[in-house]
Design a protein around this motif. Structure first.
Motif, short mmCIF file in Angstrom:
data_model
loop_
_atom_site.label_atom_id
_atom_site.label_comp_id
_atom_site.label_asym_id
_atom_site.label_seq_id
_atom_site.Cartn_x
_atom_site.Cartn_y
_atom_site.Cartn_z
N ASP A 115 -54.02 16.85 -14.10
CA ASP A 115 -53.20 15.95 -14.92
C ASP A 115 -53.68 15.89 -16.36
N LYS A 116 -54.85 16.47 -16.63
CA LYS A 116 -55.38 16.48 -17.99
C LYS A 116 -54.97 17.73 -18.77
N ALA A 117 -54.16 18.58 -18.17
CA ALA A 117 -53.72 19.81 -18.83
C ALA A 117 -52.24 20.02 -18.60
N SER A 118 -51.62 20.86 -19.43
CA SER A 118 -50.20 21.17 -19.25
C SER A 118 -50.04 22.17 -18.11
N ALA A 119 -48.79 22.33 -17.66
CA ALA A 119 -48.51 23.25 -16.57
C ALA A 119 -48.93 24.67 -16.92
N ASP A 120 -48.65 25.10 -18.17
CA ASP A 120 -49.03 26.45 -18.61
C ASP A 120 -50.55 26.60 -18.63
N GLU A 121 -51.24 25.56 -19.10
CA GLU A 121 -52.70 25.61 -19.14
C GLU A 121 -53.29 25.70 -17.74
N VAL A 122 -52.74 24.94 -16.81
CA VAL A 122 -53.21 24.97 -15.43
C VAL A 122 -53.02 26.35 -14.83
N CYS A 123 -51.88 26.96 -15.10
CA CYS A 123 -51.59 28.30 -14.58
C CYS A 123 -52.60 29.31 -15.14
N HIS A 124 -52.87 29.21 -16.44
CA HIS A 124 -53.82 30.11 -17.08
C HIS A 124 -55.23 29.90 -16.52
N LEU A 129 -59.87 31.35 -13.07
CA LEU A 129 -60.78 30.96 -11.99
C LEU A 129 -60.73 31.97 -10.85
N GLU A 130 -59.54 32.44 -10.53
CA GLU A 130 -59.41 33.45 -9.47
C GLU A 130 -60.17 34.72 -9.82
N GLU A 131 -60.07 35.14 -11.09
CA GLU A 131 -60.80 36.34 -11.53
C GLU A 131 -62.30 36.13 -11.46
N GLU A 132 -62.74 34.94 -11.86
CA GLU A 132 -64.17 34.64 -11.84
C GLU A 132 -64.70 34.60 -10.41
N LEU A 133 -63.95 34.02 -9.49
CA LEU A 133 -64.38 33.96 -8.09
C LEU A 133 -64.38 35.35 -7.46
N SER A 134 -63.43 36.17 -7.83
CA SER A 134 -63.42 37.55 -7.35
C SER A 134 -64.64 38.30 -7.86
N ARG A 135 -65.02 38.01 -9.11
CA ARG A 135 -66.22 38.63 -9.67
C ARG A 135 -67.47 38.20 -8.90
N LEU A 136 -67.43 36.98 -8.34
CA LEU A 136 -68.54 36.49 -7.53
C LEU A 136 -68.44 36.97 -6.09
N GLN A 137 -67.52 37.92 -5.86
CA GLN A 137 -67.33 38.57 -4.54
C GLN A 137 -66.80 37.60 -3.49
#
Length: 574
Positions: free
Chosen positions: A215-224, A229-237
């Motif tokens: 709720d502290k960010a816009s819909a576009d910001e949340v999507c970005h 986050l998904e890329e970072e977690l994938s990098r963490l295997q």
């Protein structure tokens, strides 16, 4: 058959399989030389399976909204929010027919309290420095979510100003079957969190990720942010990370009525995923958690059994040579472990000596400080006399003593645990090196492949120190109470100034005993855990090399059984 029925049937089959695995390992382990640590470990795994309870931990950095998230899941404001948590306190939520809160103290005592008074025990404002000595909290609540066999755990925030918060959480991970990592949009993930996730993914079979405070960010910001986050977690295997974007605050606000519920919070999607998880995956995750431990044991027993079978095909002369070589290896291993234990006990004694010196120094430094505070107290209460003055003075001194030792405890906990972290890493590495040398040498001797067995056993000492402050002003002599104020105050205050060292030293003795007892207990458990992996292998090797009638066939049967156990565990974990 419906999908639900298929899942139920599959779960029942998996539970049946892992139960059979544990029975097989118990029978095999008990048929040779009795290894008490191995037997105890297998029995604990059987109890875990029978309990059918899955420990689901809510993990994350401080101020990510973990407690608000739990309240949103429970659809009730159970846990206090918006305040700093008490250091190193684990809170467990279980199903109960009625709301209930039990406070567990470091003394071993339990106290039932009103659910609404939790802030007085598990927040920094209500219990500064954990002066009430809370060890953990058990909550019961009539939640359908918990009724399915979930134990929800609220853990201390990692990476906070109190290092033992992180250590307490990490030490608890061995009891966790699945985890919910709470992150937030500000920022989505920190270096501390990345490091923690990298470690925790090796110990917890299933992880969910919650991106809170959307709720502290816009819909576009949340999507970005979500994609980042998904890329970072994938990098963490983390394979195919499950990320849920939500606002715990909005979810809680929606409990206020229909008008508040108009703004979606995102919690509904996560709740649906959890329902699916409980229905279709909970048993599987529990079974996988048990299978992981069982696989470790099975591989060790298989290695020893393979040597035993190989030994049966050798001539007596060749076997005697091999047995002598193995005996020498085992003697060398036991000698190295003995030296390791001696060094560990010496370090333990050094650590105890350090604590005693630190406490003595602290008391010496505290005496003049408390004496100065007593003078200030005298100036702040110029009029009181008689019994009223005695009560005020006693209360003042008790609070001073408590403050003196609370500050020492916090500082000493940090220093000691930092040393223990270094110490445990050093000794675990040494024990693993000894274990690896034994495995490699035995494998070469009998020409069989080696699957390394690794020891994991952190050294933790409880971060809670219990001390008892007895009444330091039991009663004022009736003669003193009868004296005029101008005589009473100087006499009593002079007497108290002279006794401050006595009061501090008295409590220091109790604290010293309590702290040392906890430290020794932790060291003893660490030594036991450190030896368990080596003992399991050495005792298994001895048992496998015993030669008597019928052992050739029995050895082959055991090896076949262990092959089946390894295969079953691997399948259950896939």
């Amino acid at each position: 058959m419906t999908a639900t029925e298929q899942n139920t049937t599959h779960s029942a089959e998996q539970r049946h399989s892992i139960a059979g695995v544990l029975r097989t390992l118990l029978r095999i382990s008990d048929s040779g030389t009795r290894n008490d640590s191995l037997h105890e470990k297998l029995i604990s795994l059987e109890r875990k399976l029978a309990s059918n309870q899955l420990h689901l931990a809510v993990l994350g950095q401080m101020k990510r909204g973990k407690s608000s998230f739990i309240n949103a899941l429970m659809k009730a404001e159970i846990l206090p929010t918006g305040v700093l948590p008490v250091t190193a306190v684990i809170t467990e939520l279980k199903y109960g027919l009625a709301p209930e809160a039990i406070i567990l103290y470091t003394t071993g005592t339990r106290e039932q309290v009103d659910l609404g008074s939790l802030a007085n025990y598990i927040t920094e404002s209500g219990n500064p420095g954990n002066k009430k000595q809370v060890a953990s909290v058990e909550l019961a609540y009539p939640s359908p979510f918990l009724e399915s066999g979930i134990i929800l755990i609220d853990t201390p925030g990692i990476g906070s100003t109190h290092a033992h918060n992180t250590r307490t959480t990490e030490a608890y991970l061995q009891q966790v079957d699945a985890g919910i990592v709470v992150l937030s949009v500000d920022p989505p993930i920190t270096e501390v969190e990345s490091y923690f996730i990298r470690k925790v993914k090796e110990e917890i079979p299933k992880l969910f990720f919650v991106l809170n405070k959307v709720d502290k960010a816009s819909a576009d910001e949340v999507c970005h942010i979500s994609r980042f986050l998904e890329e970072e977690l994938s990098r963490l295997q983390i394979e195919s990370p499950e990320i849920f974007c939500l606002s715990a605050r909005r979810a809680i606000e929606s409990l206020g009525g229909p008008s508040a519920a108009a703004t979606p919070s995102g919690i509904e999607i996560f709740e649906q995923r959890l329902r699916t998880f409980l229905l279709e995956e909970k048993d599987r995750v529990l079974v996988r958690s048990i299978a992981l431990d069982a696989l470790h044991i099975a591989r060790t027993l298989k290695f020893a059994a393979t040597i035993g079978v190989r030994a049966q095909s050798m001539s007596l002369d060749e076997l005697h040579l091999k047995e002598r070589a193995i005996d020498q290896l085992l003697e060398q291993t036991e000698s190295e472990m003995h030296e390791l234990r001696v060094l560990l006990r010496q370090h333990s004694a050094d650590m105890i000596g350090r604590v005693e010196r630190d406490l003595t120094t602290h008391v010496q430094e505290a005496v003049p400080v408390v004496q100065q505070h007593l003078k200030l107290f005298q100036a702040q209460h110029p009029k009181e006399t008689g019994r009223a003055f005695g009560v005020l003075l006693e209360s003042f001194l008790m609070e001073e003593i408590e403050t003196v030792f609370r500050t020492w405890r916090i500082r000493e906990d940090e220093a000691v645990q930092s040393l223990l972290d270094i110490l445990s890493a050093r000794y675990v590495n040494r024990a693993n090196a000894i274990l690896d040398r034994l495995q490699q040498a035995a494998g070469i001797l009998f020409e069989i492949p080696v699957e390394p067995v690794v020891i994991h056993c952190p050294l933790r000492v409880e971060s809670h120190l219990h001390y008892r402050i007895e009444r330091v002003f039991h009663s004022l002599d009736s003669f003193f109470l009868a004296l005029p104020r101008f005589l009473l105050r100087p006499i009593v205050l002079g007497k108290m100034q002279g006794r401050i060292w006595q009061f501090l030293d008295l409590n220091a003795g109790r604290i010293r005993y309590d702290y040392i007892e906890r430290l020794q207990s932790s060291m003893t458990q660490f030594e036991r855990d450190l030896s368990a992996g080596v003992t399991m292998l050495t005792e298994s090797l001895r048992s496998a090399l015993r030669r008597s009638g019928g052992h050739v066939k029995r050895g082959t049967e055991v090896l076949e059984e262990l092959d089946g156990v390894v295969t079953t565990c691997s399948e259950l974990m896939s």
